[in-house]
Design an enzyme around this catalytic site. Structure first.
Site, PDB file in Angstrom:
ATOM      1  N   HIS A 148      -5.414   9.474   0.432  1.00 23.26           N
ATOM      2  CA  HIS A 148      -5.253   8.683   1.652  1.00 23.26           C
ATOM      3  C   HIS A 148      -5.944   9.338   2.848  1.00 23.26           C
ATOM      4  O   HIS A 148      -5.476   9.282   3.987  1.00 23.26           O
ATOM      5  CB  HIS A 148      -3.769   8.456   1.973  1.00 23.26           C
ATOM      6  CG  HIS A 148      -3.538   7.181   2.733  1.00 23.26           C
ATOM      7  ND1 HIS A 148      -3.611   7.104   4.101  1.00 23.26           N
ATOM      8  CD2 HIS A 148      -3.250   5.935   2.314  1.00 23.26           C
ATOM      9  CE1 HIS A 148      -3.372   5.863   4.490  1.00 23.26           C
ATOM     10  NE2 HIS A 148      -3.152   5.125   3.420  1.00 23.26           N
TER      11      HIS A 148
ATOM     12  N   HIS B  98      -6.167   2.982  -3.883  1.00 18.76           N
ATOM     13  CA  HIS B  98      -6.053   3.217  -2.419  1.00 18.76           C
ATOM     14  C   HIS B  98      -6.467   4.659  -2.112  1.00 18.76           C
ATOM     15  O   HIS B  98      -5.959   5.254  -1.158  1.00 18.76           O
ATOM     16  CB  HIS B  98      -4.620   2.925  -1.989  1.00 18.76           C
ATOM     17  CG  HIS B  98      -4.404   2.762  -0.511  1.00 18.76           C
ATOM     18  ND1 HIS B  98      -5.234   2.017   0.300  1.00 18.76           N
ATOM     19  CD2 HIS B  98      -3.434   3.247   0.315  1.00 18.76           C
ATOM     20  CE1 HIS B  98      -4.772   2.054   1.547  1.00 18.76           C
ATOM     21  NE2 HIS B  98      -3.698   2.803   1.587  1.00 18.76           N
TER      22      HIS B  98
ATOM     23  N   HIS C 144       3.856  -2.290   2.915  1.00 20.57           N
ATOM     24  CA  HIS C 144       3.800  -0.883   2.472  1.00 20.57           C
ATOM     25  C   HIS C 144       5.062  -0.535   1.702  1.00 20.57           C
ATOM     26  O   HIS C 144       6.157  -0.627   2.271  1.00 20.57           O
ATOM     27  CB  HIS C 144       3.654   0.044   3.686  1.00 20.57           C
ATOM     28  CG  HIS C 144       2.404  -0.201   4.477  1.00 20.57           C
ATOM     29  ND1 HIS C 144       2.311  -1.213   5.407  1.00 20.57           N
ATOM     30  CD2 HIS C 144       1.205   0.422   4.446  1.00 20.57           C
ATOM     31  CE1 HIS C 144       1.080  -1.192   5.930  1.00 20.57           C
ATOM     32  NE2 HIS C 144       0.392  -0.223   5.373  1.00 20.57           N
TER      33      HIS C 144
ATOM     34  N   ASP D  90       0.821  -1.212   0.000  1.00 18.52           N
ATOM     35  CA  ASP D  90       0.000   0.000   0.000  1.00 18.52           C
ATOM     36  C   ASP D  90       0.857   1.265   0.000  1.00 18.52           C
ATOM     37  O   ASP D  90       2.018   1.243   0.394  1.00 18.52           O
ATOM     38  CB  ASP D  90      -0.866   0.055   1.268  1.00 18.52           C
ATOM     39  CG  ASP D  90      -1.958  -0.992   1.285  1.00 18.52           C
ATOM     40  OD1 ASP D  90      -1.980  -1.858   0.390  1.00 18.52           O
ATOM     41  OD2 ASP D  90      -2.778  -0.950   2.213  1.00 18.52           O
ATOM     42  N   ASP D  91       0.216   2.360  -0.405  1.00 22.24           N
ATOM     43  CA  ASP D  91       0.651   3.748  -0.161  1.00 22.24           C
ATOM     44  C   ASP D  91       1.608   4.342  -1.186  1.00 22.24           C
ATOM     45  O   ASP D  91       1.883   5.532  -1.149  1.00 22.24           O
ATOM     46  CB  ASP D  91       1.261   3.935   1.239  1.00 22.24           C
ATOM     47  CG  ASP D  91       0.261   3.627   2.352  1.00 22.24           C
ATOM     48  OD1 ASP D  91      -0.941   3.504   2.037  1.00 22.24           O
ATOM     49  OD2 ASP D  91       0.674   3.506   3.503  1.00 22.24           O
TER      50      ASP D  91
HETATM   51 ZN   LIG Z   1      -2.533   3.159   3.288  1.00 21.00          ZN
END
Ligand SMILES: [Zn+2]
Length: 239
Positions: A103, A99, A194, A48-49
């Site tokens: 965020h 995602h 991540h 993620d991210d």
């Molecule tokens: Zn995230």
């Protein structure tokens, strides 16, 4: 107790309560897919991210060398900054999920709206020409109305059943991250990692890459195969 301590305690209670009610493995009102079939030794790595430099580039190098494919849940604002990384990951056979645009935890908590979902999908589509249909909510928090918004758009909401602390700053060492994952993994597991930090445009996560380099051969030696989320769950990645 000082006011700042009270505030911190309240924030902690909100976080823990929110995680329990809205996040995997118990929360999310039935919208999350947290794992695949428990009868086949297949697992999915998810990150993620990102995308961010140099973390994501280093991770892609490592995964090329290991010949492993993963699923990325990326933030639209980071995709805007690093379209080359998206192009590279997609061309290499990795799967790209949404995602959200910024965020923001708040956007998903609002009763109305959906721009945070669509704007990010548009950024991804600009680069790869396809609209993602896998979504992971920021912070792992999913309200029932956000779940409805996503379902109406044809998204599958992807959670996890193996949680890692690879988001900590400073980083935990890669060996510990890998050991934790290898202890918790089961057939069908979705592993949460991540490749970036949510609100930092550039980052250099050395231990996260080391963890991947360690856990992939270790789990393969235990008979596990690494697959993408569409392969694990038997669904479409894109519209
Ligand atoms: Zn995230």
């Amino acid at each position: 107790m000082a006011i700042s301590n009270v505030k911190r305690s309240v924030a902690k209670i909100v976080d823990v309560g929110g995680n329990f009610l809205l996040g995997p493995p118990y929360g999310g009102f039935g919208f999350f897919r947290n794992h695949g079939s428990r009868t086949a030794r297949k697992v999915a790595l998810t990150f993620d991210d990102g995308p961010s430099k140099p973390s994501t580039a280093n991770l892609l190098d490592a995964m090329d060398a290991l010949q492993v494919k993963a699923t990325f849940f990326w933030v639209g604002a980071h995709v805007q900054r690093n379209p080359d990384l998206l192009q590279r990951a997609y061309a290499s056979g990795h799967v790209i999920g949404n995602h959200s645009m910024l965020h923001s935890r708040k956007a998903g908590l609002m009763l109305t709206g959906g721009a945070h979902i669509d704007a990010s999908a548009a950024e991804i589509a600009k680069v790869i020409g396809r609209q993602p249909r896998l979504y992971r909510p920021p912070w792992g928090w999913l309200t029932p109305w956000e779940g409805q918004r996503l379902a109406q758009r044809g998204y599958t909401v992807v959670g996890w059943d193996v949680y890692t602390l690879d988001w900590k700053v400073p980083e935990i060492d890669g060996r510990s991250i890998a050991q934790g994952i290898c202890q918790d993994v089961r057939p069908g597991s979705i592993i949460l990692m991540h490749d970036s930090y949510a609100v930092v445009p550039e980052c250099h996560k050395i231990e996260m890459v080391r963890a991947v380099q360690q856990l992939v051969p270790q789990l393969r030696a235990e008979g596990y195969e690494f697959v993408t989320i569409p392969d694990l769950l038997g669904l479409q990645a894109y519209a």
